[in-house]
Scaffold this motif. Sequence first.
Motif, short mmCIF file in Angstrom:
data_model
loop_
_atom_site.label_atom_id
_atom_site.label_comp_id
_atom_site.label_asym_id
_atom_site.label_seq_id
_atom_site.Cartn_x
_atom_site.Cartn_y
_atom_site.Cartn_z
N ARG A 121 -4.08 -1.95 -12.26
CA ARG A 121 -3.40 -2.91 -13.07
C ARG A 121 -2.08 -3.53 -12.37
NH1 ARG A 121 -2.20 -1.20 -19.02
NH2 ARG A 121 -0.82 0.18 -18.14
N THR A 122 -1.90 -2.88 -11.25
CA THR A 122 -0.74 -3.35 -10.42
C THR A 122 -1.05 -4.26 -9.13
OG1 THR A 122 -0.67 -1.41 -8.87
CG2 THR A 122 0.26 -1.16 -11.04
N GLY A 123 -2.48 -3.88 -8.48
CA GLY A 123 -2.70 -4.66 -7.36
C GLY A 123 -2.17 -3.95 -6.03
N VAL A 124 -1.94 -2.88 -6.31
CA VAL A 124 -1.19 -1.95 -5.00
C VAL A 124 -2.50 -1.26 -4.48
CG1 VAL A 124 0.07 0.11 -4.44
CG2 VAL A 124 1.22 -1.51 -5.97
N GLN A 125 -2.47 -1.04 -3.11
CA GLN A 125 -3.48 -0.41 -2.61
C GLN A 125 -3.24 1.07 -2.13
OE1 GLN A 125 -5.41 -3.02 0.70
NE2 GLN A 125 -3.85 -4.24 0.58
N LEU A 126 -4.26 1.83 -1.85
CA LEU A 126 -4.20 3.06 -1.36
C LEU A 126 -4.99 3.08 -0.05
CD1 LEU A 126 -4.91 5.23 -4.40
CD2 LEU A 126 -2.71 4.41 -3.61
N PHE A 127 -4.11 3.73 0.95
CA PHE A 127 -4.63 3.48 2.33
C PHE A 127 -4.65 5.32 2.73
CE2 PHE A 127 -4.86 3.06 6.82
CZ PHE A 127 -5.42 1.77 6.84
N PRO A 128 -5.82 5.51 3.18
CA PRO A 128 -6.28 7.17 3.46
C PRO A 128 -5.52 7.62 4.72
CG PRO A 128 -7.95 5.55 3.99
CD PRO A 128 -7.19 4.68 3.29
N VAL A 129 -4.81 8.62 4.55
CA VAL A 129 -4.23 9.53 5.67
C VAL A 129 -5.47 10.59 5.76
CG1 VAL A 129 -2.81 11.03 6.58
CG2 VAL A 129 -1.87 9.10 4.93
N VAL A 130 -6.21 10.58 6.70
CA VAL A 130 -7.37 11.28 6.92
C VAL A 130 -7.09 12.88 7.52
CG1 VAL A 130 -9.72 11.64 8.18
CG2 VAL A 130 -8.82 9.26 7.48
N CYS A 131 -7.32 13.60 6.62
CA CYS A 131 -7.26 15.10 6.87
C CYS A 131 -8.43 15.98 6.94
CB CYS A 131 -6.40 15.88 5.86
SG CYS A 131 -4.62 14.98 5.60
N GLU A 132 -8.74 16.91 7.94
CA GLU A 132 -9.90 17.41 8.15
C GLU A 132 -10.03 18.92 8.02
OE1 GLU A 132 -11.55 14.37 11.77
OE2 GLU A 132 -9.85 15.85 12.25
N SER A 133 -11.46 19.57 7.76
CA SER A 133 -11.52 20.59 7.48
C SER A 133 -11.03 21.95 8.80
CB SER A 133 -12.95 21.02 7.15
OG SER A 133 -13.99 20.91 8.25
N CYS A 134 -10.97 21.19 10.05
CA CYS A 134 -10.68 21.83 11.11
C CYS A 134 -9.43 22.59 11.05
CB CYS A 134 -10.97 21.04 12.41
SG CYS A 134 -9.79 19.56 12.65
N ASN A 135 -8.57 21.75 10.26
CA ASN A 135 -7.04 22.44 10.06
C ASN A 135 -6.81 22.84 8.69
OD1 ASN A 135 -6.52 19.91 9.36
ND2 ASN A 135 -4.91 19.75 10.72
N ALA A 137 0.91 -1.10 0.06
CA ALA A 137 -0.20 0.05 0.07
C ALA A 137 0.84 1.22 0.10
CB ALA A 137 -0.89 -0.03 1.07
N PHE A 138 0.15 2.37 -0.63
CA PHE A 138 0.98 3.53 -0.56
C PHE A 138 -0.33 4.52 0.45
CE2 PHE A 138 2.91 2.59 -4.32
CZ PHE A 138 4.20 3.25 -4.24
N LEU A 139 0.26 5.17 1.43
CA LEU A 139 -0.42 5.97 2.19
C LEU A 139 -0.96 7.27 1.27
CD1 LEU A 139 1.43 6.13 5.68
CD2 LEU A 139 -0.54 4.88 5.05
N VAL A 140 -1.98 7.75 1.55
CA VAL A 140 -2.40 9.06 0.53
C VAL A 140 -3.30 9.78 1.46
CG1 VAL A 140 -3.44 9.98 -1.65
CG2 VAL A 140 -2.89 7.48 -1.31
N PRO A 141 -2.86 11.13 1.55
CA PRO A 141 -3.68 12.08 2.19
C PRO A 141 -5.01 12.44 1.63
CG PRO A 141 -1.47 12.91 2.22
CD PRO A 141 -1.48 11.78 1.25
N THR A 142 -6.01 12.46 2.20
CA THR A 142 -7.37 12.88 1.95
C THR A 142 -7.78 14.04 2.05
OG1 THR A 142 -8.55 12.47 3.98
CG2 THR A 142 -7.95 10.55 2.21
N PRO A 143 -8.49 14.85 1.00
CA PRO A 143 -8.97 14.52 -0.18
C PRO A 143 -7.88 14.14 -1.10
CG PRO A 143 -9.56 16.58 0.09
CD PRO A 143 -9.02 16.30 1.36
N TYR A 144 -8.07 13.27 -2.23
CA TYR A 144 -7.14 13.09 -3.18
C TYR A 144 -7.75 12.92 -4.39
CZ TYR A 144 -7.50 8.14 -2.64
OH TYR A 144 -8.08 6.86 -2.39
N TYR A 145 -6.99 13.04 -5.46
CA TYR A 145 -7.32 13.04 -7.06
C TYR A 145 -8.28 11.64 -7.22
CZ TYR A 145 -6.50 12.47 -12.19
OH TYR A 145 -6.88 12.13 -13.34
#
Length: 477
Positions: free
Chosen positions: A155-169, A137-145
């Motif tokens: 096609r790679t079978g790789v996962q994307l795992f969310p780094v949850v970011c929020e509107s409060c900051n 997996a790759f970590l990806v900050p949300t929201p993301y493209y």
Amino acid sequence: MGLISKIATNDGHGENSAYFDGWKAYENDPFHPTQNPNGVIQMGLAENQLCFDLIQEWIVNNPKASICTYEGVQDFQDTAIFQDYHGLPEFRKAVARFMEKVRGDRVTFDPERIVMSGGATGAHESLAFCLADPGDAFLVPTPYYPGFDRDLRWRTGVQLFPVVCESCNNFKVTKEALEEAYSKAQESNIKVKGLLINNPSNPLGTILDKETLKDILRFINEKNIHLVCDEIYAATAFSQPSFISISEVKSEVVGCNDDLVHIVYSLSKDLGFPGFRVGIIYSYNDVVVNIARKMSSFGLVSTQTQRLIASMLLDTIFVENFIAKSSMRLLQRHGLFTKGLGQVGITTLKSNAGLFIWMDLRRFLENSTFDDELKLWHIIIDKVKLNVSPGCSFHCSEPGWFRVCFANMDDATMKIALRRIRHFVYLQPNKGVEVATKKQYCRTRSKLEISLSFRRLDDFMNSPHSPMSSPMVQARN
């Protein structure tokens, strides 16, 4: 269906998301000022059409750059015959120099590390193949493209795992959020091989500051994982603070392992050339460069395109003029659109880059759910006839946010879009003009742009001080 591969038929492409559904709605009923004035206006496509006049002027003045002109046709044979996957030396040199100019000449890039690919899409997939195995997996900050799901996973079978970011900051990437995501992935027995960041951010239109970039570098070095930096919007920063590349910061982090740092770039956004499919991998890892170059056989940039791009980007005067005028026009267009939204009390995340705005429509939701977000989105698509993209398609953690693109149309179309938004808001029960309460917004709402001037929108647009008076290129119809 059993005769077709499981990879080809799985739903990893992500085309069934609301993001792509909005495109289909536009394609089925596209707006045209005379032929279909009630059609859907495309505001879901991050395309930069504000500087085509500069490109066209350069092409007219440099006919030898193309093999399709009388002046350049003598080079047709040399261009048409086989070229290896390293790419033309002048092309790699030109792209490296352009990347330096975009970053204010504060960093240098080695043309020997430039690996070409079929757009940023191909570049991301190639890096995913190089850096991870299926299931990693790759970590990806949300929201993301939304396209990252297709680019890195399908096609790679790789996962994307969310780094949850929020509107409060203001959706800032924090050390705490990175650590939490990494721990959750480990608890789920998911092997994290890297972190993917988008700087400037799509869909937020924000840039990462130097301290955040340093924190990110420290994090990936502590975990011994890769960092993929998508910097395809680097030249779209139109006001302060200026864009800072990961390439500028890595030398300031003690013990930083350069082998873990990789940059994805393209000419699709900064120059407005998505149709040319010019994607770039720039890696500080020799092994990755060698492997990615071999893989580029599957997504080469045509030699004709390389030749034209090399000639254009090696013209220093043109490049400097283009970057300056593009930033100015993006600033003007951004100001026009946020002003128009402010006229009807719609707030946006404060941004200074990109081709889009992160628009806050949370108070128009009946309930704070993603189901209600999609209901609102369908109204905007079907009734207001605007293709904007709902936050859920960007994996946003909070319902009610929408991405709206502002640089892919001419001024007249933008004016019509703002009229439609105004009409929509005024039909809402609260007329959409009062300032929201603290309960409705984040504690740090002071960093959100709120423009609530009620001067007539038409008066503003037709004013001699309006950005409408700037020279813009007519959009393709």
